[in-house]
Design a protein around this motif. Structure first.
Motif, PDB file in Angstrom:
ATOM      1  N   THR A   3       0.699   0.978 -11.130  1.00  0.00           N
ATOM      2  CA  THR A   3      -0.195   1.958 -10.518  1.00  0.00           C
ATOM      3  C   THR A   3      -0.090   3.297 -11.223  1.00  0.00           C
ATOM      4  N   ILE A  20       0.844   4.340  -2.798  1.00  0.00           N
ATOM      5  CA  ILE A  20       0.781   5.770  -2.477  1.00  0.00           C
ATOM      6  C   ILE A  20       1.957   6.501  -3.116  1.00  0.00           C
ATOM      7  N   CYS A  21       3.159   5.897  -3.024  1.00  0.00           N
ATOM      8  CA  CYS A  21       4.341   6.486  -3.661  1.00  0.00           C
ATOM      9  C   CYS A  21       4.143   6.622  -5.166  1.00  0.00           C
ATOM     10  N   SER A  65      -3.175   4.801 -13.502  1.00  0.00           N
ATOM     11  CA  SER A  65      -3.790   6.028 -12.990  1.00  0.00           C
ATOM     12  C   SER A  65      -3.612   7.184 -13.973  1.00  0.00           C
ATOM     13  N   LEU A  68       1.336   6.981  -6.799  1.00  0.00           N
ATOM     14  CA  LEU A  68       0.372   8.046  -7.100  1.00  0.00           C
ATOM     15  C   LEU A  68       1.013   9.420  -6.961  1.00  0.00           C
ATOM     16  N   ILE A  69       1.920   9.566  -5.986  1.00  0.00           N
ATOM     17  CA  ILE A  69       2.593  10.845  -5.792  1.00  0.00           C
ATOM     18  C   ILE A  69       3.661  11.064  -6.858  1.00  0.00           C
ATOM     19  N   ARG A 102       4.779   0.096  -8.532  1.00  0.00           N
ATOM     20  CA  ARG A 102       4.909   1.526  -8.823  1.00  0.00           C
ATOM     21  C   ARG A 102       4.498   1.837 -10.257  1.00  0.00           C
ATOM     22  N   GLU A 134       8.429  10.431  -2.795  1.00  0.00           N
ATOM     23  CA  GLU A 134       8.497   9.060  -3.291  1.00  0.00           C
ATOM     24  C   GLU A 134       9.827   8.407  -2.927  1.00  0.00           C
ATOM     25  N   LEU A 150       0.827  -1.199   0.000  1.00  0.00           N
ATOM     26  CA  LEU A 150       0.000   0.000   0.000  1.00  0.00           C
ATOM     27  C   LEU A 150       0.866   1.256   0.000  1.00  0.00           C
ATOM     28  N   VAL A 151       2.001   1.193   0.715  1.00  0.00           N
ATOM     29  CA  VAL A 151       2.930   2.324   0.719  1.00  0.00           C
ATOM     30  C   VAL A 151       3.462   2.578  -0.683  1.00  0.00           C
TER      31      VAL A 151
END
Length: 253
Positions: A126, A9-10, A130, A12-13, A123, A103, A5-6
């Protein structure tokens, strides 16, 4: 898993947010924005200090200051040659640096918990999905001219220029993979330091390919910009806690 999950998030950022800003900044201001985006090493070191309680000594602080000075000089000497959109491009590059800094700091920690091959796969998948499902339709809505995301996507895949993106994608996949692997082996700060050398290499190769070979104007940096781009690499090394003065010290037996 929590590390997975981390990584999401990385992604997406660092993907939809930072990478989109990077491409837009390149279009608006050219490769002059690369040193500003390369401030991610400094930002990552600062984030690591406050979030993960990592070391931030005098050498690293000195490197951050050098990076900021170099970025300011490079940007300050570019406005006449790159037109009025330069400031907007630099602003987007700074957003990119913040995203990649987050990130790098977080992913450097995440790759100590899961294999880097898995981390980079999460990474890139995702980020890619996205960008295609969220960012592209959103940008089409902002455009306001009824541009269809589906039509743009189909045109992109059928256009002859897609070959350039395939080649760059292969290099980017290897590059990001080694970045994650390096961060897991030597820590986020030093991993981002080595990665930050693109502050020099990106303008150099873009100038060779687009400027000299392609004959496109606007990709040549001035001598003062080349000098400070090279100095910035030294500053980035200092952010990674590498003291250049050690090279001149005699080794003890």
């Amino acid at each position: 898993t929590k590390p997975g999950l981390v990584m999401i998030i990385c992604a997406l950022i660092g993907g939809p947010i930072a990478s989109t800003c990077y491409v837009a900044a390149l279009q608006m201001a050219g490769t002059i924005i690369v040193p500003f985006a390369a401030l991610n090493a400094s930002i990552g070191a600062i984030i690591g200090r406050f979030v993960f309680k990592q070391e931030l000594n005098k050498t690293m602080v000195g490197g951050i200051i050098i990076c900021l000075i170099c970025a300011t000089v490079i940007g300050g000497t570019s406005f006449d040659g790159f037109g009025g959109t330069t400031m907007v491009g630099i602003g987007l590059a700074l957003v990119c640096a913040l995203g990649w800094g987050v990130e790098g700091a977080v992913a450097g920690f995440g790759t100590t918990l899961i294999d880097y091959n898995i981390g980079i796969t999460i990474r890139q998948c995702t980020s890619g999905l996205s960008n295609m499902i969220i960012v592209l339709p959103l940008l089409c809505m902002v455009d306001g001219h009824g541009v269809s995301a589906f039509n743009l996507l189909s045109t992109a895949f059928t256009d002859s220029s897609v070959a350039f993106f395939v080649v760059s994608g292969l290099f980017a996949g290897l590059s990001y993979g080694f970045w994650y692997k390096g961060a897991s082996m030597c820590g986020a700060a030093l991993g981002m330091t080595c990665n930050g050398a693109y502050a020099f290499w990106c303008p150099f190769f873009t100038w060779i390919i687009c400027g000299l070979i392609g004959g496109i104007d606007g990709y040549a940096l001035s001598p003062i910009q080349w000098i400070f781009a090279a100095i910035m690499v030294i500053g980035i090394a200092m952010v990674g806690n590498l003291n250049p003065l050690n090279a001149f010290k005699k080794k003890e037996a």
